[in-house]
Scaffold this motif. Structure first.
Motif, short mmCIF file in Angstrom:
data_model
loop_
_atom_site.label_atom_id
_atom_site.label_comp_id
_atom_site.label_asym_id
_atom_site.label_seq_id
_atom_site.Cartn_x
_atom_site.Cartn_y
_atom_site.Cartn_z
N GLN A 14 -62.55 115.57 -41.75
CA GLN A 14 -61.44 116.12 -40.98
C GLN A 14 -61.41 115.54 -39.57
N ILE A 15 -62.58 115.41 -38.95
CA ILE A 15 -62.66 114.81 -37.61
C ILE A 15 -62.12 113.38 -37.65
N THR A 16 -62.54 112.61 -38.62
CA THR A 16 -62.13 111.22 -38.71
C THR A 16 -60.64 111.10 -39.00
N ARG A 17 -60.15 111.94 -39.88
CA ARG A 17 -58.74 111.88 -40.25
C ARG A 17 -57.82 112.21 -39.07
N THR A 18 -58.24 113.15 -38.23
CA THR A 18 -57.38 113.60 -37.14
C THR A 18 -57.65 112.89 -35.81
N GLU A 19 -58.89 112.46 -35.59
CA GLU A 19 -59.25 111.91 -34.28
C GLU A 19 -59.43 110.39 -34.29
N ALA A 20 -59.57 109.79 -35.45
CA ALA A 20 -59.75 108.33 -35.53
C ALA A 20 -58.77 107.79 -36.55
N ARG A 21 -57.49 108.07 -36.31
CA ARG A 21 -56.49 107.78 -37.33
C ARG A 21 -56.35 106.30 -37.65
N ASN A 22 -56.53 105.43 -36.68
CA ASN A 22 -56.46 103.99 -36.98
C ASN A 22 -57.52 103.59 -37.99
N PHE A 23 -58.72 104.17 -37.84
CA PHE A 23 -59.81 103.81 -38.73
C PHE A 23 -59.68 104.47 -40.10
N TYR A 24 -59.07 105.65 -40.15
CA TYR A 24 -59.02 106.36 -41.42
C TYR A 24 -58.15 105.63 -42.44
N TYR A 25 -57.18 104.85 -41.98
CA TYR A 25 -56.38 104.07 -42.91
C TYR A 25 -57.24 103.12 -43.72
N GLY A 26 -58.31 102.62 -43.11
CA GLY A 26 -59.23 101.76 -43.83
C GLY A 26 -60.27 102.55 -44.62
N ILE A 27 -60.79 103.60 -43.99
CA ILE A 27 -61.87 104.36 -44.62
C ILE A 27 -61.44 104.96 -45.96
N ARG A 28 -60.21 105.37 -46.06
CA ARG A 28 -59.78 106.01 -47.31
C ARG A 28 -59.70 105.02 -48.48
N LEU A 29 -59.83 103.72 -48.22
CA LEU A 29 -59.84 102.72 -49.29
C LEU A 29 -61.21 102.60 -49.95
N LEU A 30 -62.24 103.23 -49.37
CA LEU A 30 -63.60 103.13 -49.88
C LEU A 30 -63.84 104.11 -51.03
N PRO A 31 -64.81 103.84 -51.90
CA PRO A 31 -65.23 104.84 -52.89
C PRO A 31 -65.83 106.04 -52.18
N ALA A 32 -65.83 107.20 -52.82
CA ALA A 32 -66.19 108.46 -52.18
C ALA A 32 -67.55 108.45 -51.47
N PRO A 33 -68.61 107.92 -52.06
CA PRO A 33 -69.91 107.96 -51.35
C PRO A 33 -69.88 107.19 -50.03
N LYS A 34 -69.28 106.01 -50.02
CA LYS A 34 -69.19 105.24 -48.79
C LYS A 34 -68.21 105.89 -47.81
N ARG A 35 -67.15 106.47 -48.35
CA ARG A 35 -66.15 107.13 -47.49
C ARG A 35 -66.78 108.28 -46.72
N SER A 36 -67.56 109.10 -47.40
CA SER A 36 -68.18 110.24 -46.71
C SER A 36 -69.21 109.76 -45.69
N ALA A 37 -69.95 108.70 -46.03
CA ALA A 37 -70.94 108.17 -45.10
C ALA A 37 -70.27 107.62 -43.85
N LEU A 38 -69.19 106.87 -44.03
CA LEU A 38 -68.52 106.28 -42.88
C LEU A 38 -67.83 107.34 -42.03
N CYS A 39 -67.35 108.39 -42.65
CA CYS A 39 -66.77 109.50 -41.87
C CYS A 39 -67.83 110.14 -40.99
N ALA A 40 -69.06 110.28 -41.51
CA ALA A 40 -70.15 110.82 -40.69
C ALA A 40 -70.45 109.92 -39.51
N VAL A 41 -70.45 108.60 -39.75
CA VAL A 41 -70.68 107.64 -38.66
C VAL A 41 -69.60 107.79 -37.59
N TYR A 42 -68.34 107.83 -38.01
CA TYR A 42 -67.26 107.90 -37.04
C TYR A 42 -67.18 109.24 -36.34
#
Length: 288
Positions: A14-42
């Protein structure tokens, strides 16, 4: 996955989707395990940035950054959702958590109001606040054995390129907050004194700032050329994620280069549709 960890990962998404919107367009292209990990990083990178840009004295900000630095060593047992999710991500992927220390170092220079004499002086700052994030992302993406050093250099360069875009589009906002990132050598070369007009726009009486932005945009484009050499070293979905994030920033850079005066009155941005189009191009493997 425990309920506690599930809630933590959802909070980071939720933080990544709302606060790092430019990056979330890319992050959502990842498979779920990598997506959740990268959201934690961001999510943690965002928190660090927010401390630097937030309210409070320099001493208070420094104390909060120090506490966060210490907390990185105890994430697995933390009651903090972001640190908990990050610890789980680091257990699943070889994320170089020490790079968060570099990011904190960079934000600490913001807190004390560092200025830069030359572009060579600025590059280490860009590496700390953005190159470090690129290397953290690479820990999630992965790369073929034997390419780690090369991939790390390109991830770092891509972060430096993107940070230069941030600096160019935020010249006015940074000036109003008492920050100047443009190197003094560039300001002197183009005889620029950063100041605002009565209407609140950046003043450019002799056209020097316009010329400076054009030169700085060309310099940033060269860093993108180097950084995007990372893409062939990544798996398809990680490459698409990276291409989408970099593509958004590269398009911002193209617009700044085409119309430098656009940064005099505000931030150059893309619409949601334009960002989605960049992400779609990245997914189909077309050039960013």
């Amino acid at each position: 996955m425990s309920d506690r960890l599930l809630v933590a990962n959802r909070a980071c998404a939720q933080i990544t989707r709302t606060e790092a919107r430019n990056f979330y367009y890319g992050i959502r292209l990842l498979p779920a395990p990598k997506r959740s990990a990268l959201c934690a990083v961001y999510a943690l990178a965002r928190r660090i940035d927010d401390i630097g840009d937030g309210t409070g004295s320099a001493e208070e900000k420094a104390a909060r950054l120090a506490a966060l630095r210490a907390g990185l060593d105890h994430g697995a047992g933390s009651s903090d959702a972001v640190l908990l999710a990050l610890a789980d991500a680091a257990a699943r992927f070889p994320i170089p958590l020490a790079a968060f220390g570099e990011l904190i170092d960079g934000v600490e220079t913001d807190v004390i109001g560092t200025t830069y004499a030359t572009f060579d002086d600025l590059v280490p700052y860009c590496r700390r606040v953005a190159g470090a994030v690129g290397r953290l992302c690479l820990g999630v993406y992965g790369c073929p054995p034997g390419t780690e050093a090369t991939a790390g250099r390109h991830a770092d360069a891509l972060g430096v390129a993107m940070q230069q875009v941030n600096i160019l589009r935020d010249i006015r906002e940074d000036l109003t907050n008492g920050r100047v990132y443009l190197p003094k050598e560039d300001l002197d070369r183009f005889e620029v004194t950063l100041a605002l007009t009565p209407s609140g726009a950046l003043a450019d009486p002799g056209g020097g700032l316009h010329a400076l932005v054009k030169v700085a945009a060309a310099r940033a484009a060269a860093w993108f050329d180097d950084g995007l050499r990372l893409l062939p070293l990544l798996d398809n979905r990680s490459a698409s994620c990276t291409a989408a994030m970099a593509g958004i920033y590269r398009e911002l850079l193209r617009r700044i280069d085409a119309d430098p005066a656009a940064v005099f009155t505000g931030r150059v941005s893309l619409t949601g549709f334009e960002k989605a189009r960049v992400a779609g191009r990245a997914l189909t493997g077309r050039a960013v």
